[in-house]
Design a protein around this motif. Structure first.
Motif, PDB file in Angstrom:
ATOM      1  N   ARG A   1     -16.032  24.316 -27.912  1.00 17.11           N
ATOM      2  CA  ARG A   1     -15.251  25.102 -28.868  1.00 17.11           C
ATOM      3  C   ARG A   1     -13.933  24.370 -29.128  1.00 17.11           C
ATOM      4  O   ARG A   1     -13.205  24.061 -28.200  1.00 17.11           O
ATOM      5  CB  ARG A   1     -14.999  26.490 -28.305  1.00 17.11           C
ATOM      6  CG  ARG A   1     -14.341  27.419 -29.255  1.00 17.11           C
ATOM      7  CD  ARG A   1     -14.394  28.866 -28.736  1.00 17.11           C
ATOM      8  NE  ARG A   1     -14.009  29.769 -29.792  1.00 17.11           N
ATOM      9  CZ  ARG A   1     -14.804  30.196 -30.764  1.00 17.11           C
ATOM     10  NH1 ARG A   1     -16.061  29.825 -30.794  1.00 17.11           N
ATOM     11  NH2 ARG A   1     -14.357  31.001 -31.693  1.00 17.11           N
ATOM     12  N   THR A  52     -10.116  24.049 -30.596  1.00 18.44           N
ATOM     13  CA  THR A  52      -8.935  24.878 -30.833  1.00 18.44           C
ATOM     14  C   THR A  52      -7.846  24.015 -31.463  1.00 18.44           C
ATOM     15  O   THR A  52      -7.643  22.876 -31.059  1.00 18.44           O
ATOM     16  CB  THR A  52      -8.423  25.480 -29.507  1.00 18.44           C
ATOM     17  OG1 THR A  52      -9.460  26.281 -28.954  1.00 18.44           O
ATOM     18  CG2 THR A  52      -7.189  26.322 -29.723  1.00 18.44           C
ATOM     19  N   GLU A 102      -3.111  30.047 -33.282  1.00 26.01           N
ATOM     20  CA  GLU A 102      -4.264  29.351 -32.715  1.00 26.01           C
ATOM     21  C   GLU A 102      -5.499  29.636 -33.562  1.00 26.01           C
ATOM     22  O   GLU A 102      -5.852  30.784 -33.798  1.00 26.01           O
ATOM     23  CB  GLU A 102      -4.492  29.812 -31.278  1.00 26.01           C
ATOM     24  CG  GLU A 102      -5.620  29.079 -30.599  1.00 26.01           C
ATOM     25  CD  GLU A 102      -5.805  29.523 -29.158  1.00 26.01           C
ATOM     26  OE1 GLU A 102      -5.062  29.011 -28.305  1.00 26.01           O
ATOM     27  OE2 GLU A 102      -6.657  30.395 -28.920  1.00 26.01           O
ATOM     28  N   GLU A 103      -6.129  28.554 -34.027  1.00 24.40           N
ATOM     29  CA  GLU A 103      -7.397  28.646 -34.757  1.00 24.40           C
ATOM     30  C   GLU A 103      -8.460  28.035 -33.857  1.00 24.40           C
ATOM     31  O   GLU A 103      -8.236  27.003 -33.227  1.00 24.40           O
ATOM     32  CB  GLU A 103      -7.334  27.879 -36.084  1.00 24.40           C
ATOM     33  CG  GLU A 103      -6.349  28.435 -37.075  1.00 24.40           C
ATOM     34  CD  GLU A 103      -6.802  29.740 -37.711  1.00 24.40           C
ATOM     35  OE1 GLU A 103      -7.996  30.114 -37.583  1.00 24.40           O
ATOM     36  OE2 GLU A 103      -5.952  30.397 -38.339  1.00 24.40           O
ATOM     37  N   SER A 104      -9.619  28.661 -33.791  1.00 21.44           N
ATOM     38  CA  SER A 104     -10.664  28.201 -32.885  1.00 21.44           C
ATOM     39  C   SER A 104     -12.035  28.403 -33.531  1.00 21.44           C
ATOM     40  O   SER A 104     -12.234  29.370 -34.269  1.00 21.44           O
ATOM     41  CB  SER A 104     -10.562  28.987 -31.569  1.00 21.44           C
ATOM     42  OG  SER A 104     -11.462  28.498 -30.627  1.00 21.44           O
ATOM     43  N   ASP A 156      -3.734  24.410 -32.842  1.00 26.40           N
ATOM     44  CA  ASP A 156      -2.525  25.213 -32.986  1.00 26.40           C
ATOM     45  C   ASP A 156      -1.874  24.832 -34.309  1.00 26.40           C
ATOM     46  O   ASP A 156      -1.378  23.719 -34.466  1.00 26.40           O
ATOM     47  CB  ASP A 156      -1.563  24.958 -31.822  1.00 26.40           C
ATOM     48  CG  ASP A 156      -2.170  25.375 -30.488  1.00 26.40           C
ATOM     49  OD1 ASP A 156      -2.907  26.378 -30.467  1.00 26.40           O
ATOM     50  OD2 ASP A 156      -1.922  24.697 -29.479  1.00 26.40           O
ATOM     51  N   GLU A 199     -10.331  21.027 -26.945  1.00 23.75           N
ATOM     52  CA  GLU A 199     -11.427  21.936 -26.668  1.00 23.75           C
ATOM     53  C   GLU A 199     -10.927  23.061 -25.786  1.00 23.75           C
ATOM     54  O   GLU A 199     -10.181  22.843 -24.843  1.00 23.75           O
ATOM     55  CB  GLU A 199     -12.559  21.193 -25.967  1.00 23.75           C
ATOM     56  CG  GLU A 199     -13.760  22.066 -25.741  1.00 23.75           C
ATOM     57  CD  GLU A 199     -14.940  21.293 -25.219  1.00 23.75           C
ATOM     58  OE1 GLU A 199     -15.976  21.917 -25.036  1.00 23.75           O
ATOM     59  OE2 GLU A 199     -14.815  20.079 -24.995  1.00 23.75           O
ATOM     60  N   LYS A 200     -11.338  24.246 -26.125  1.00 24.77           N
ATOM     61  CA  LYS A 200     -10.965  25.404 -25.321  1.00 24.77           C
ATOM     62  C   LYS A 200     -12.204  25.861 -24.567  1.00 24.77           C
ATOM     63  O   LYS A 200     -13.207  26.240 -25.177  1.00 24.77           O
ATOM     64  CB  LYS A 200     -10.419  26.521 -26.200  1.00 24.77           C
ATOM     65  CG  LYS A 200      -9.906  27.687 -25.406  1.00 24.77           C
ATOM     66  CD  LYS A 200      -9.114  28.617 -26.278  1.00 24.77           C
ATOM     67  CE  LYS A 200      -8.409  29.631 -25.413  1.00 24.77           C
ATOM     68  NZ  LYS A 200      -7.398  30.346 -26.149  1.00 24.77           N
TER      69      LYS A 200
END
Length: 188
Positions: free
Chosen positions: A34, A36, A24-26, A38, A181-182
């Motif tokens: 934010r 996110t 996971e890159e965020s 995968d 979006e996370k």
């Protein structure tokens, strides 16, 4: 490899729904938004910033059968909420692919992502059709598109050597299921 190990690995893949393990890159886009992504195991990931402040990520599979560039825009006004708005953006930004394509036009397709909406167009490079050996760094297909969800938009170019390969399918899955979006976790 023993048969028991092969069965175990096959079951593991089935239990994961065929998904590859992902990292996971965020990163923050704006205000409390934010993004996110995968990134499948083994794929490269690079994030850059333009002078204008646009965040772009590049994801490529290990065999370099595809390269995916995704740029992110804040969209608090929901400018790209309709298919027409996304298509107009794409015509303005991806029209250069038309002249050198087999298609000679933009054929829009609406995707059903897990979150938001997405529109794509696929182009086939007329100069590479029928070649068995493609020059390094050149790709047969360019899939361009735009995905939007509440308050955010992403436009992308997916370069690939076919639109039926596992690498292409994995890249589309990144767009439709992974880019999202996370929301921050509530703390108690």
């Amino acid at each position: 490899m023993t048969n028991a190990l092969k069965v175990f690995l096959a079951c593991l893949v089935l239990l994961q729904g065929g998904r590859l393990a992902a990292k996971e890159e965020s990163f923050p886009l704006y205000e409390d938004h934010r993004v996110t992504i995968d990134v499948p195991e083994g794929y490269s990931y690079e994030r850059t910033f333009s002078e204008e402040g646009v965040i772009t990520v590049r994801i490529a599979d290990p065999k370099r059968e595809m390269a995916l560039d995704i740029s992110f825009l804040p969209d608090p006004e929901e400018r790209f909420a309709t298919p027409r708005a996304r298509r107009e953006f794409m015509v303005g930004n991806f029209h250069t692919y038309v002249a050198g394509s087999v298609e000679k036009e933009m054929r829009f397709e609406e995707l059903k992502p897990r979150l938001g909406n997405a529109t794509i167009c696929v182009f086939t490079d007329v100069n590479l059709v029928g070649k068995t050996e493609l020059p390094r760094g050149e790709y047969l297909n360019a899939t361009t598109g735009m995905k939007r969800w509440t308050g955010c938009a992403a436009f992308f170019t997916l370069l690939s050597n076919g639109i039926r390969s596992p690498a292409y399918e994995a890249a589309l899955k990144i767009i439709t299921e992974s880019v999202h979006e996370k929301k921050p976790q509530a703390s108690f």
